[in-house]
Write a protein that holds these residues in place. Sequence first.
Motif, short mmCIF file in Angstrom:
data_model
loop_
_atom_site.label_atom_id
_atom_site.label_comp_id
_atom_site.label_asym_id
_atom_site.label_seq_id
_atom_site.Cartn_x
_atom_site.Cartn_y
_atom_site.Cartn_z
N PRO A 93 -66.67 -42.82 -61.96
CA PRO A 93 -67.99 -42.19 -62.07
C PRO A 93 -68.65 -42.03 -60.71
CG PRO A 93 -68.10 -44.50 -62.71
CD PRO A 93 -66.64 -44.18 -62.53
N ASP A 94 -69.72 -41.25 -60.66
CA ASP A 94 -70.41 -41.00 -59.39
C ASP A 94 -71.02 -42.27 -58.81
OD1 ASP A 94 -69.77 -38.33 -59.45
OD2 ASP A 94 -71.66 -37.70 -60.36
N VAL A 95 -71.52 -43.13 -59.68
CA VAL A 95 -72.18 -44.36 -59.23
C VAL A 95 -71.66 -45.54 -60.05
CG1 VAL A 95 -74.37 -45.55 -58.85
CG2 VAL A 95 -74.26 -43.06 -58.67
N MET A 96 -71.31 -46.61 -59.37
CA MET A 96 -70.86 -47.83 -60.05
C MET A 96 -71.68 -49.00 -59.51
SD MET A 96 -66.76 -47.03 -59.64
CE MET A 96 -66.18 -48.21 -60.86
N VAL A 97 -72.44 -49.62 -60.39
CA VAL A 97 -73.28 -50.77 -60.00
C VAL A 97 -72.67 -52.04 -60.60
CG1 VAL A 97 -75.57 -51.80 -60.08
CG2 VAL A 97 -75.33 -49.31 -59.93
N ILE A 98 -72.26 -52.95 -59.74
CA ILE A 98 -71.69 -54.22 -60.18
C ILE A 98 -72.71 -55.31 -59.89
CG2 ILE A 98 -69.84 -55.91 -59.88
CD1 ILE A 98 -69.27 -52.31 -58.89
N HIS B 252 -67.72 -40.74 -54.99
CA HIS B 252 -67.72 -39.33 -54.63
C HIS B 252 -68.87 -38.96 -53.70
CE1 HIS B 252 -64.81 -39.28 -57.83
NE2 HIS B 252 -65.71 -39.68 -58.69
N ASP B 253 -69.35 -39.95 -52.94
CA ASP B 253 -70.40 -39.69 -51.95
C ASP B 253 -71.66 -39.11 -52.60
OD1 ASP B 253 -71.53 -39.63 -49.40
OD2 ASP B 253 -70.81 -37.60 -48.99
N ALA B 254 -72.07 -39.69 -53.73
CA ALA B 254 -73.25 -39.21 -54.44
C ALA B 254 -74.52 -39.41 -53.61
CB ALA B 254 -73.39 -39.95 -55.78
N ILE B 255 -75.47 -38.51 -53.81
CA ILE B 255 -76.75 -38.62 -53.12
C ILE B 255 -77.46 -39.88 -53.59
CG2 ILE B 255 -79.02 -37.54 -52.82
CD1 ILE B 255 -77.64 -34.84 -53.22
N HIS B 256 -78.00 -40.67 -52.65
CA HIS B 256 -78.65 -41.93 -53.00
C HIS B 256 -79.50 -42.43 -51.83
CE1 HIS B 256 -75.17 -43.25 -50.63
NE2 HIS B 256 -75.92 -44.30 -50.32
N THR B 257 -80.38 -43.34 -52.14
CA THR B 257 -81.16 -44.05 -51.13
C THR B 257 -81.36 -45.48 -51.61
OG1 THR B 257 -82.38 -42.01 -50.64
CG2 THR B 257 -83.26 -44.05 -49.73
N ILE B 258 -81.27 -46.42 -50.71
CA ILE B 258 -81.59 -47.81 -51.01
C ILE B 258 -82.79 -48.19 -50.15
CG2 ILE B 258 -80.77 -50.20 -50.86
CD1 ILE B 258 -77.98 -49.21 -51.43
N SER B 259 -83.79 -48.79 -50.77
CA SER B 259 -85.01 -49.09 -50.02
C SER B 259 -85.62 -50.41 -50.49
CB SER B 259 -86.03 -47.96 -50.18
OG SER B 259 -86.62 -47.99 -51.48
N ASN B 260 -86.75 -50.74 -49.89
CA ASN B 260 -87.45 -51.99 -50.21
C ASN B 260 -88.39 -51.84 -51.39
OD1 ASN B 260 -89.07 -50.31 -48.25
ND2 ASN B 260 -90.63 -51.81 -48.86
N ASN B 261 -88.62 -50.61 -51.84
CA ASN B 261 -89.65 -50.35 -52.84
C ASN B 261 -89.06 -49.64 -54.05
OD1 ASN B 261 -92.12 -49.22 -54.16
ND2 ASN B 261 -93.11 -50.11 -52.35
N THR C 210 -90.47 -47.30 -55.52
CA THR C 210 -90.85 -45.90 -55.39
C THR C 210 -89.94 -45.23 -54.36
OG1 THR C 210 -93.16 -46.41 -55.88
CG2 THR C 210 -92.70 -44.30 -54.81
N PRO C 211 -89.34 -44.11 -54.67
CA PRO C 211 -88.45 -43.45 -53.71
C PRO C 211 -89.15 -43.19 -52.37
CG PRO C 211 -88.26 -42.42 -55.86
CD PRO C 211 -89.42 -43.37 -55.94
N PRO C 212 -88.48 -43.45 -51.27
CA PRO C 212 -89.10 -43.21 -49.96
C PRO C 212 -89.32 -41.74 -49.71
CG PRO C 212 -86.78 -43.72 -49.71
CD PRO C 212 -87.11 -43.96 -51.15
N LEU D 103 -81.59 -42.82 -57.16
CA LEU D 103 -80.66 -41.73 -57.39
C LEU D 103 -81.46 -40.44 -57.54
CD1 LEU D 103 -78.32 -43.63 -59.86
CD2 LEU D 103 -77.93 -43.18 -57.42
N PRO D 104 -80.82 -39.29 -57.66
CA PRO D 104 -81.57 -38.03 -57.78
C PRO D 104 -82.60 -38.06 -58.90
CG PRO D 104 -79.27 -37.58 -57.37
CD PRO D 104 -79.37 -39.06 -57.60
N GLU D 105 -83.52 -37.12 -58.86
CA GLU D 105 -84.63 -37.04 -59.82
C GLU D 105 -84.13 -37.13 -61.26
OE1 GLU D 105 -87.12 -33.70 -59.25
OE2 GLU D 105 -87.43 -34.06 -57.12
N GLY D 106 -84.90 -37.88 -62.05
CA GLY D 106 -84.54 -38.07 -63.44
C GLY D 106 -83.92 -39.41 -63.72
N SER D 107 -83.50 -40.12 -62.65
CA SER D 107 -82.89 -41.44 -62.81
C SER D 107 -83.90 -42.52 -62.42
CB SER D 107 -81.64 -41.57 -61.93
OG SER D 107 -80.68 -40.62 -62.29
N ALA D 108 -84.00 -43.54 -63.23
CA ALA D 108 -84.92 -44.63 -62.94
C ALA D 108 -84.36 -45.48 -61.81
CB ALA D 108 -85.11 -45.50 -64.19
N PRO D 109 -85.22 -46.05 -60.95
CA PRO D 109 -84.73 -46.91 -59.87
C PRO D 109 -84.04 -48.15 -60.44
CG PRO D 109 -87.11 -47.09 -60.09
CD PRO D 109 -86.69 -45.95 -60.97
#
Length: 300
Positions: free
Chosen positions: A124-129, A70-79, A81-83, A51-57
């Motif tokens: 909320p902007d992000v919902m993790v189930i 709400h179409d929040a900025i995000h990235t999903i990756s293999n690592n 560490t943010p790509p 998630l944007p800076e300040g949020s832990a992976p």
Amino acid sequence: MDILSDYLKTFRLSAHVFLHSNFCGTWAVDTSGEDKATFHMIARGAAWLHLPEGSAPIALRSGDVVVFPHDAIHTISNNDTPPPPEQPRNQPSEATDEGPNTTLICGYFEFERHSWNPLLNALPDVMVIKSEDTANTALMDDIIRNIIYETETEGAGSDVVIDKLSEVLFIHVVRTHMQQLKTSTGFIAALADKQISKAMSLFHAKPGESWSVESLATNAGMSRSAFADKFHKLVNMTPIQYVTCWRMQLAHERLTTTKESVTQVAEQSGYQSEAAFAKAFKKHFRFGPGAVRKKNNVPK
């Protein structure tokens, strides 16, 4: 009256899966910027949510679902560490690629009415189930497993089955959020409040009746002032503003799906005159009832 069902029917919830692919090696997926409520499901393997800076992976594994209402900025990756910005996005692996594989199922939820949707706005902007969290909601676990099964088997009619299951998934995501809600404000909190939800249910059952703050408060078993204050605190609008907004949604629905006259729609929406209804409708949507009919080719 089941208010949640009323919303989902009137706002016409739909869902569609647009990606089912394997990712191997170094990869990143980013679907933000589409102006849609999106979701990602880890069908196989593992991944990290950034998630944007300040949020832990956030570590993700098979069976986990992430929803972005709400179409929040995000990235999903293999690592974890943010790509980096230069790393290619959304490029599935070739069939010949070797190494640990992660299978993603990505889709979006959509509502046909965009002018006012307090249900979607309250999420909320992000919902993790997490898959381990669905232990007490066996039905959601079954839905997730069936979506994965249908995407992998690709049987006859799978595309339609997957989309319908995704719609049901959204409903259960909202249900889970309602059960786990920790805040005492917002539209979903209003649905969970016994007094406010009782008044809302009665209004939703008979939206065309002559409702006032007093009559709503009486049905909630509250004084007028206490009801008005509590309603505004939860829903962030006055009771009459809410009544008007919901009536407009129903009116728009009738204008686009029936051949009822504008006068009939006005009466069913609680208005004594077509002129008063047309004025309220235009104020809400910024166009009149006639424009809706013309746009949707509905005979007058």
